[in-house]
Structure formats: structure tokens, C-alpha cells
Scaffold this active site. Sequence first.
Site, PDB file in Angstrom:
ATOM      1  N   GLY A 109      -7.798   4.655  -1.273  1.00 45.01           N
ATOM      2  CA  GLY A 109      -6.350   4.676  -1.158  1.00 45.01           C
ATOM      3  C   GLY A 109      -5.748   3.347  -1.564  1.00 45.01           C
ATOM      4  O   GLY A 109      -6.408   2.298  -1.541  1.00 45.01           O
ATOM      5  N   GLU A 110      -4.483   3.401  -1.935  1.00 44.73           N
ATOM      6  CA  GLU A 110      -3.789   2.196  -2.397  1.00 44.73           C
ATOM      7  C   GLU A 110      -3.671   1.182  -1.268  1.00 44.73           C
ATOM      8  O   GLU A 110      -3.170   1.491  -0.192  1.00 44.73           O
ATOM      9  CB  GLU A 110      -2.402   2.577  -2.919  1.00 44.73           C
ATOM     10  CG  GLU A 110      -1.647   1.430  -3.551  1.00 44.73           C
ATOM     11  CD  GLU A 110      -0.472   1.898  -4.397  1.00 44.73           C
ATOM     12  OE1 GLU A 110       0.338   1.047  -4.796  1.00 44.73           O
ATOM     13  OE2 GLU A 110      -0.378   3.112  -4.661  1.00 44.73           O
ATOM     14  N   GLY A 111      -4.144  -0.019  -1.518  1.00 45.82           N
ATOM     15  CA  GLY A 111      -4.115  -1.094  -0.534  1.00 45.82           C
ATOM     16  C   GLY A 111      -5.479  -1.455   0.009  1.00 45.82           C
ATOM     17  O   GLY A 111      -5.678  -2.571   0.504  1.00 45.82           O
TER      18      GLY A 111
ATOM     19  N   ASP B 296      -1.982  -3.345  -5.342  1.00 44.66           N
ATOM     20  CA  ASP B 296      -3.234  -2.591  -5.459  1.00 44.66           C
ATOM     21  C   ASP B 296      -2.906  -1.113  -5.591  1.00 44.66           C
ATOM     22  O   ASP B 296      -2.877  -0.388  -4.600  1.00 44.66           O
ATOM     23  CB  ASP B 296      -4.127  -2.852  -4.236  1.00 44.66           C
ATOM     24  CG  ASP B 296      -5.381  -1.986  -4.240  1.00 44.66           C
ATOM     25  OD1 ASP B 296      -5.828  -1.611  -5.336  1.00 44.66           O
ATOM     26  OD2 ASP B 296      -5.902  -1.682  -3.154  1.00 44.66           O
TER      27      ASP B 296
ATOM     28  N   ALA C 116       0.855  -1.179   0.000  1.00 46.13           N
ATOM     29  CA  ALA C 116       0.000   0.000   0.000  1.00 46.13           C
ATOM     30  C   ALA C 116       0.896   1.235   0.000  1.00 46.13           C
ATOM     31  O   ALA C 116       2.088   1.150   0.307  1.00 46.13           O
ATOM     32  CB  ALA C 116      -0.925  -0.001   1.217  1.00 46.13           C
TER      33      ALA C 116
END
Length: 332
Positions: A253-255, A200, A106
Site C-alpha cells: 500500500g501507498e506509504g 510513496d 499515504a
Amino acid sequence: YATATPAAWSSVRVLLLHGDHSGGASAGTVAGESARRAGQARAGQGALARLAAESGASLQVVDTPAAAPMEDQPALTPEQVESALRYGWRLAEQAADAGVQLLVLAACGAGTEAAAAAVLAATAGAEPPAVLGRVITNSGEIDDAAWMIRCAAVRDALHRTRRSPRGAKDVLAELGGGDVAVATGVLLGATARRMPVLLDGPVGLAAGMVSRDLAGQARHWCLLADHGGHPAVRLAADVLGLTPLLDLRLDLGEGANALVALPLLRSVLSLAAALPVHPSLAGDGEPGQGTEEPEDTEPEDTEPDYTEPEPAGPGPATTGADEQPATGWRAG
């Protein structure tokens, strides 16, 4: 770890990479927002921390070197790149030694999308406007001016490095920045320990693009949870041969998408381990066990019953061995 039979991951660790990119790459972001999100995660608050707790995954916030404006100068020095790669490798080693079976990458830094777009442009020949997603403000509005500034930053960075080497470490130094470099080290270390990594977002996919030039087998240990509607992730996934597992587009958000997909993946692995093997996937069985020997049957007499055709002209139909044609008769 690689196992002979499928097994659900019992120990999962989330690595939240925090590193900002200065210059035009971070246009449209609120100053200090990434640090606030990293602090929330450390305190067990925020969307990512809650999702990690729900899925039983541990969360580790990793501070990475801040990147210089890539349009003006290299994002990192060569020494910083080497240090970041070693740091990421150690993170993967520590996780494997602690019994972690799956890593989730992430990121929460400012300017990560522009940095990932620059890496994709350098490694896959992508056009920056085609892989840069729209800039959405905290109020939900689209900031076209910030998007154009990011495009210009990536364009200028590519122009500045047009005659520079395109090696993996060169790309990290010139364009990638600290978070992409640490993520690349994590992928390399996880590959060495045969530990899968759930990606991700743009930082993880940019690291995947760089790591393939350092270890071609690294992509085989990567899983993509969701493309999130991000054009850079779509392109990198296509190049790496990764198929997104879901299409959630949570925009948390990423993750976050990876953690939402984690329970589903665990259920799939548990079922795969518990259910019997499908007959179509089983090996050749012994006679009498699922396969039958064909019965021996006498071959039928299929020889056709020929009849001799009628003669086309005068004369006998057949001529015996001791028969001669009549005297004075000539054929045709």
C-alpha cells in the site's frame, strides 16, 4: 525544517488519505476494502500502522471527498477543490505547529491509480495504458478485464475534457478527486513551512505534478522513497526530477515503502551530522593548514644554444660591418 547542518527527523507524521473514486476507475477493487483499511489504521492495526509504530511516527487518517465518475462528469466541483486545498494546507500547518519535522503521504482509496494516471495524462501528456499498472486481485491473480475498464475510464475522461482548461485546479476538479486535491494542499502548506514530505505512490506523485503549477519550488521539498514498480510513479518522478531512494516493491500500500526507508534515512542524516567534512568539500585552507606554498626556485636557463648554419653557396659565412663582398661577385 531547513537546518544549516543535517539532523535526523525526531518527529514524523503519516497522513493516510482515504477517498474513493467511483466509476470505472475503481474497477477490480473489493467494495468497502478501502474503508476497512482506514479503520484498521485508526485502530493501530494493519501493515501501515505497524510500520508507523516501529519507526516512531504518528499516524493520522484523513477522510477526503469521494470523487464522481470522471468519465461522465467532473470528479469534484470547484468549491470542493478549493475546500480540499485549504484542508490539506491546514493539515501541514497543524503538523508544523506541533513540531513535526517530516510528513509521509499515504493513501488507501479505491481507484487512486486510475485517477493518478488521468492527472499524468493531462499534465505530462502520458498515454493511459502506459501509466496504468496491472490490476492484482486479493488472491494474487492479474485481472486484465478490470485493467481495460480503468483504461477506458481514463480515456473517456480525457476525451470529455479535451477542450477544457488545463490549469492545476481544473485538472483537480475534472480528474484528480478529493485525495489528490488534499495531497496537493499538503505539499503547498509543507513548502510554505519549509517541511519535507516523503512521497510513496501514485497519489503523492500526482499531487506533486499538480503542485508544481501552483508553486514551482514545491518539488524541492519532496522526497521519493520508492517507485514500487508503478509506471505512473516512474514517469512523474522523471518529470519532477525525483530519484527513488530504494527499490523495495513491498506492495503493502501507498506509504509502506516510505516507512520502511525511514530508519535508513535517519541513519544517513545522523552520520552526516557526526562525521567530519570531507577534505574535498572543505573551503580553501590557510597556508600551512592542509595547503603548502610552492617553493621559490630559480628558473632554469632554457634558452637554446643556437649555432649558425653553414652557408648554402659560395661566399663568406658572415659579413662584418667593414667587410665588403669581393669585386665582381654577384649573388646567385
